[in-house]
Design a protein around this motif. Sequence first.
Motif, PDB file in Angstrom:
ATOM      1  N   GLU A 143       0.803  -1.223   0.000  1.00  0.00           N
ATOM      2  CA  GLU A 143       0.000   0.000   0.000  1.00  0.00           C
ATOM      3  C   GLU A 143       0.834   1.271   0.000  1.00  0.00           C
ATOM      4  O   GLU A 143       0.308   2.363  -0.205  1.00  0.00           O
ATOM      5  CB  GLU A 143      -0.919  -0.001   1.225  1.00  0.00           C
ATOM      6  CG  GLU A 143      -1.885  -1.168   1.254  1.00  0.00           C
ATOM      7  CD  GLU A 143      -2.155  -1.660   2.660  1.00  0.00           C
ATOM      8  OE1 GLU A 143      -1.849  -0.920   3.617  1.00  0.00           O
ATOM      9  OE2 GLU A 143      -2.660  -2.775   2.802  1.00  0.00           O
ATOM     10  N   VAL A 144       2.145   1.148   0.217  1.00  0.00           N
ATOM     11  CA  VAL A 144       3.021   2.310   0.240  1.00  0.00           C
ATOM     12  C   VAL A 144       4.062   2.148  -0.860  1.00  0.00           C
ATOM     13  O   VAL A 144       4.736   1.126  -0.934  1.00  0.00           O
ATOM     14  CB  VAL A 144       3.720   2.459   1.604  1.00  0.00           C
ATOM     15  CG1 VAL A 144       4.646   3.678   1.587  1.00  0.00           C
ATOM     16  CG2 VAL A 144       2.707   2.579   2.719  1.00  0.00           C
ATOM     17  N   PHE A 145       4.197   3.159  -1.705  1.00  0.00           N
ATOM     18  CA  PHE A 145       5.140   3.106  -2.813  1.00  0.00           C
ATOM     19  C   PHE A 145       6.317   4.030  -2.512  1.00  0.00           C
ATOM     20  O   PHE A 145       6.140   5.139  -2.003  1.00  0.00           O
ATOM     21  CB  PHE A 145       4.458   3.534  -4.113  1.00  0.00           C
ATOM     22  CG  PHE A 145       3.175   2.786  -4.388  1.00  0.00           C
ATOM     23  CD1 PHE A 145       3.184   1.413  -4.534  1.00  0.00           C
ATOM     24  CD2 PHE A 145       1.972   3.456  -4.486  1.00  0.00           C
ATOM     25  CE1 PHE A 145       2.021   0.718  -4.786  1.00  0.00           C
ATOM     26  CE2 PHE A 145       0.790   2.772  -4.739  1.00  0.00           C
ATOM     27  CZ  PHE A 145       0.819   1.397  -4.881  1.00  0.00           C
ATOM     28  N   SER A 146       7.527   3.574  -2.851  1.00  0.00           N
ATOM     29  CA  SER A 146       8.709   4.370  -2.540  1.00  0.00           C
ATOM     30  C   SER A 146       9.670   4.489  -3.722  1.00  0.00           C
ATOM     31  O   SER A 146      10.224   5.550  -3.974  1.00  0.00           O
ATOM     32  CB  SER A 146       9.447   3.762  -1.343  1.00  0.00           C
ATOM     33  OG  SER A 146       9.775   2.397  -1.604  1.00  0.00           O
ATOM     34  N   GLN A 147       9.888   3.395  -4.454  1.00  0.00           N
ATOM     35  CA  GLN A 147      10.851   3.369  -5.552  1.00  0.00           C
ATOM     36  C   GLN A 147      10.113   3.187  -6.876  1.00  0.00           C
ATOM     37  O   GLN A 147       9.349   2.245  -7.042  1.00  0.00           O
ATOM     38  CB  GLN A 147      11.851   2.227  -5.368  1.00  0.00           C
ATOM     39  CG  GLN A 147      12.506   2.166  -3.996  1.00  0.00           C
ATOM     40  CD  GLN A 147      13.663   3.109  -3.857  1.00  0.00           C
ATOM     41  OE1 GLN A 147      13.469   4.285  -3.544  1.00  0.00           O
ATOM     42  NE2 GLN A 147      14.864   2.607  -4.094  1.00  0.00           N
ATOM     43  N   ALA A 148      10.373   4.078  -7.838  1.00  0.00           N
ATOM     44  CA  ALA A 148       9.630   4.051  -9.095  1.00  0.00           C
ATOM     45  C   ALA A 148      10.548   3.901 -10.300  1.00  0.00           C
ATOM     46  O   ALA A 148      11.684   4.383 -10.313  1.00  0.00           O
ATOM     47  CB  ALA A 148       8.795   5.321  -9.244  1.00  0.00           C
ATOM     48  N   LEU A 149      10.023   3.213 -11.314  1.00  0.00           N
ATOM     49  CA  LEU A 149      10.675   3.115 -12.619  1.00  0.00           C
ATOM     50  C   LEU A 149       9.828   3.900 -13.616  1.00  0.00           C
ATOM     51  O   LEU A 149       8.629   3.654 -13.757  1.00  0.00           O
ATOM     52  CB  LEU A 149      10.784   1.654 -13.074  1.00  0.00           C
ATOM     53  CG  LEU A 149      11.146   1.416 -14.544  1.00  0.00           C
ATOM     54  CD1 LEU A 149      12.548   1.942 -14.843  1.00  0.00           C
ATOM     55  CD2 LEU A 149      11.053  -0.071 -14.892  1.00  0.00           C
TER      56      LEU A 149
END
Length: 241
Positions: A143-149
């Motif tokens: 539910e928590v996003f931190s690292q994105a591509l």
Amino acid sequence: MKNILIPTTLQSDTINAIKTAIKSSNGAQCQLILMLIADIPDTYSSANLLRNINQDLSTTQENVFQMCREIISESNNCSLKIHHQYGISSPIFRNLMEHYAIELTILTPSFKSSKKKINTQCVQIISNSKCPILHLNANFEKEVFSQALYIKNSDSILQIEDLQTYIKTLFSLKIVSQTKINDQQKANEIEPFLTDTISKNNINILIETRKPKKLKLLKKEKAALNETLGLPVLSLYEEVY
């Protein structure tokens, strides 16, 4: 106040959408709008119209709805509103977004895979809207996003610095890698590279930009590359920049 729209058929993945929405609010006041959509009954009888509109929920749907209410009641900053929408079109949806001041739309797998024509139509209308869209995945419960591509399209003019600045208004995440996709590139050629990048960088969300497309209500879209990678994707309408 941050308002988030969640179109739903009240399947179990709606619960994950609610949890994700609460986390994305970062403690700020937030209203979550669950939208239940249905066709306008083809009838001239007022009584028959009311009977068709006021259809009861199944036991499963009732349970999902109750769970959503309980989760939101435990939060200190979020409230829940149910919106029943009968019939949909681009102008109707645009007015709906303006009325509720929606800043983010979350699409669940169950709503996107619905076989009801009006839900398919709604998904395509949402995809052509200027609102950011978070596409969730069936087997992804983080539910928590931190690292994105960032998956950049070949014709995109958006710079990663501008994108990162805008994303901070939606989620507390950082773009740690990016790749450029040419229209002619086959998905099976680039997928192994992306899978390796995702694994090495602990990436838990993908970012893409989109541009308006002609609605094809009777034609099913092919699975996007991000869907085959098994991660949620934040889709941003590029012209908002």
